[in-house]
Design a protein around this motif. Structure first.
Motif, mmCIF file in Angstrom:
data_model
loop_
_atom_site.group_PDB
_atom_site.id
_atom_site.type_symbol
_atom_site.label_atom_id
_atom_site.label_comp_id
_atom_site.label_asym_id
_atom_site.label_seq_id
_atom_site.Cartn_x
_atom_site.Cartn_y
_atom_site.Cartn_z
ATOM 1 N N UNK A 122 0.874 -1.175 0.000
ATOM 2 C CA UNK A 122 0.000 0.000 0.000
ATOM 3 C C UNK A 122 0.909 1.221 0.000
ATOM 4 N N UNK A 123 0.883 1.971 -1.092
ATOM 5 C CA UNK A 123 1.891 3.005 -1.312
ATOM 6 C C UNK A 123 1.249 4.375 -1.298
ATOM 7 N N UNK A 124 1.666 5.175 -0.342
ATOM 8 C CA UNK A 124 1.252 6.573 -0.255
ATOM 9 C C UNK A 124 2.493 7.448 -0.382
ATOM 10 N N UNK A 125 2.309 8.656 -0.872
ATOM 11 C CA UNK A 125 3.439 9.575 -0.956
ATOM 12 C C UNK A 125 4.551 9.025 -1.827
ATOM 13 N N UNK A 126 5.769 9.139 -1.345
ATOM 14 C CA UNK A 126 6.929 8.770 -2.148
ATOM 15 C C UNK A 126 7.452 7.389 -1.779
ATOM 16 N N UNK A 127 7.772 6.622 -2.812
ATOM 17 C CA UNK A 127 8.468 5.345 -2.671
ATOM 18 C C UNK A 127 9.729 5.467 -3.514
ATOM 19 N N UNK A 128 10.847 5.721 -2.855
ATOM 20 C CA UNK A 128 12.080 6.093 -3.531
ATOM 21 C C UNK A 128 13.130 5.002 -3.342
ATOM 22 N N UNK A 144 -2.098 5.370 -3.621
ATOM 23 C CA UNK A 144 -2.924 6.567 -3.457
ATOM 24 C C UNK A 144 -2.652 7.499 -4.633
ATOM 25 N N UNK A 145 -3.559 8.436 -4.848
ATOM 26 C CA UNK A 145 -3.413 9.341 -5.995
ATOM 27 C C UNK A 145 -2.157 10.190 -5.921
ATOM 28 N N UNK A 146 -1.647 10.435 -4.714
ATOM 29 C CA UNK A 146 -0.459 11.278 -4.581
ATOM 30 C C UNK A 146 0.839 10.482 -4.614
ATOM 31 N N UNK A 147 0.769 9.182 -4.844
ATOM 32 C CA UNK A 147 1.966 8.344 -4.808
ATOM 33 C C UNK A 147 2.897 8.663 -5.975
ATOM 34 N N UNK A 148 4.194 8.624 -5.697
ATOM 35 C CA UNK A 148 5.229 8.826 -6.711
ATOM 36 C C UNK A 148 6.314 7.783 -6.478
ATOM 37 N N UNK A 149 6.670 7.067 -7.539
ATOM 38 C CA UNK A 149 7.717 6.045 -7.489
ATOM 39 C C UNK A 149 8.967 6.584 -8.173
ATOM 40 N N UNK A 193 -0.094 3.212 -13.042
ATOM 41 C CA UNK A 193 -1.251 2.376 -13.378
ATOM 42 C C UNK A 193 -1.210 1.972 -14.848
ATOM 43 N N UNK A 194 -0.858 2.909 -15.725
ATOM 44 C CA UNK A 194 -0.790 2.592 -17.157
ATOM 45 C C UNK A 194 0.286 1.552 -17.448
ATOM 46 N N UNK A 195 1.392 1.613 -16.716
ATOM 47 C CA UNK A 195 2.500 0.684 -16.938
ATOM 48 C C UNK A 195 2.276 -0.675 -16.305
ATOM 49 N N UNK A 196 1.249 -0.803 -15.481
ATOM 50 C CA UNK A 196 1.002 -2.056 -14.795
ATOM 51 C C UNK A 196 1.685 -2.167 -13.446
ATOM 52 N N UNK A 197 2.294 -1.061 -12.980
ATOM 53 C CA UNK A 197 2.934 -1.060 -11.666
ATOM 54 C C UNK A 197 1.906 -0.980 -10.541
ATOM 55 N N UNK A 198 0.743 -0.442 -10.828
ATOM 56 C CA UNK A 198 -0.320 -0.299 -9.835
ATOM 57 C C UNK A 198 -1.507 -1.163 -10.225
ATOM 58 N N UNK A 199 -1.977 -1.983 -9.299
ATOM 59 C CA UNK A 199 -3.223 -2.713 -9.527
ATOM 60 C C UNK A 199 -4.424 -1.804 -9.386
ATOM 61 N N UNK A 200 -4.271 -0.747 -8.578
ATOM 62 C CA UNK A 200 -5.340 0.231 -8.412
ATOM 63 C C UNK A 200 -4.727 1.530 -7.921
ATOM 64 N N UNK A 201 -5.340 2.647 -8.339
ATOM 65 C CA UNK A 201 -5.008 3.977 -7.834
ATOM 66 C C UNK A 201 -6.296 4.566 -7.296
ATOM 67 N N UNK A 202 -6.283 4.984 -6.039
ATOM 68 C CA UNK A 202 -7.509 5.461 -5.407
ATOM 69 C C UNK A 202 -7.241 6.772 -4.670
ATOM 70 N N UNK A 203 -8.267 7.601 -4.504
ATOM 71 C CA UNK A 203 -8.098 8.827 -3.721
ATOM 72 C C UNK A 203 -7.630 8.497 -2.302
ATOM 73 N N UNK A 204 -6.845 9.392 -1.726
ATOM 74 C CA UNK A 204 -6.289 9.144 -0.396
ATOM 75 C C UNK A 204 -7.368 8.807 0.624
ATOM 76 N N UNK A 205 -8.479 9.523 0.547
ATOM 77 C CA UNK A 205 -9.527 9.314 1.542
ATOM 78 C C UNK A 205 -10.219 7.961 1.389
#
Length: 264
Positions: A122-128, A144-149, A193-205
């Protein structure tokens, strides 16, 4: 329910009644930056989970707004907290010794694919850097929508060395994987999500509810079946077509006997 605190800021919760383990990076003051102690603790957490047959799903997450800022850079400067690891000290070994140490660190990442349980990051914010590689080590990823890899190692003059190169290429293909690693550029949630790295992207709330829906769907399946499916899927990348067909046959026979109540 059992709660276990491990070194390196790793918290483990085992809930056998719900067939769920939760592994959380709990160093929010440094954005869940990882140390050598963290990597050892991740491998230890996986060993503790493997010993619980009732566990069929695992959740990897980070405390606070970020999943993980990656490598704790204090280990490179020699001022990491005591017991967390020192890269300069490590480099006092010969090259074979350093490679052996890295092999031990990699265990904190490869252990998640080796688990029979299905692992959800479960990835929120930055995963660096190491954070991105830990996310890749999971079977499924919810962002989450604000996640950045960011595979940031190239910015430090390094390469990803915690299992991330193979996993990234398996998921997104050679060209995208090369670009992501060589440029150290950010991948936002929608591109992930387009690349297949995310199974789902959802709003933080909505993130907690979305995670629980995914866990409920996974827990609804007989754990014997989910383990067999994961074993087949993990093995498929290295199998020949004939080997994979044989593996499917071998997995199916005991399941057929189980659901029909017959013996050989």
């Amino acid at each position: 329910m059992e709660e276990i605190s491990l070194p390196g800021g790793v918290e483990l919760v085992l809930d056998e009644n719900r067939r769920t383990a939760r592994v959380r990076l709990d160093r929010p003051d440094v954005r869940n930056a990882q140390t050598m102690a963290t990597w050892s603790a991740l491998a230890r957490a996986a060993d503790l989970i493997r010993a619980r047959d009732a566990i069929s799903v695992v959740v990897l997450s980070g405390a606070g707004p970020d999943f993980s800022a990656g490598l704790d850079l204090r280990m490179l400067r020699g001022d990491a907290p005591a017991g967390e690891g020192d890269v300069r000290e490590l480099l006092g070994r010969d090259d074979a010794g350093v490679r052996g140490a890295i092999a031990d660190f990699q265990r904190g990442f490869t252990c998640w694919r080796e688990l029979p349980a299905i692992v959800v990051a479960v990835i929120t914010g930055r995963a660096v850097g190491a954070g991105f590689q830990l996310a890749l080590a999971a079977d499924l990823r919810i962002l989450s929508e604000d996640a950045v890899l960011v595979m940031a190692e190239a910015r430090l003059g390094l390469v990803p060395d915690l299992g991330g190169t193979r996993r990234l290429m398996e998921i997104v293909g050679y060209a995208h994987a090369l670009e992501i690693c060589a440029t150290a550029g950010p991948v936002d949630a929608r591109r992930a999500e387009r690349l297949g790295l995310a199974n789902a992207v959802v709003p933080n709330e909505d993130l907690d509810a979305a995670v629980e829906r995914q866990l409920d769907a996974l827990r609804a399946v007989d754990p014997v079946v989910s383990r067999a499916v994961k074993t087949l899927m993990v093995g498929a990348t290295a199998s020949t077509p004939a080997e994979q067909l044989a593996a499917e046959r071998a997995a199916q026979v005991p399941l057929l006997r189980k659901i029909t109540g017959t013996s050989g």
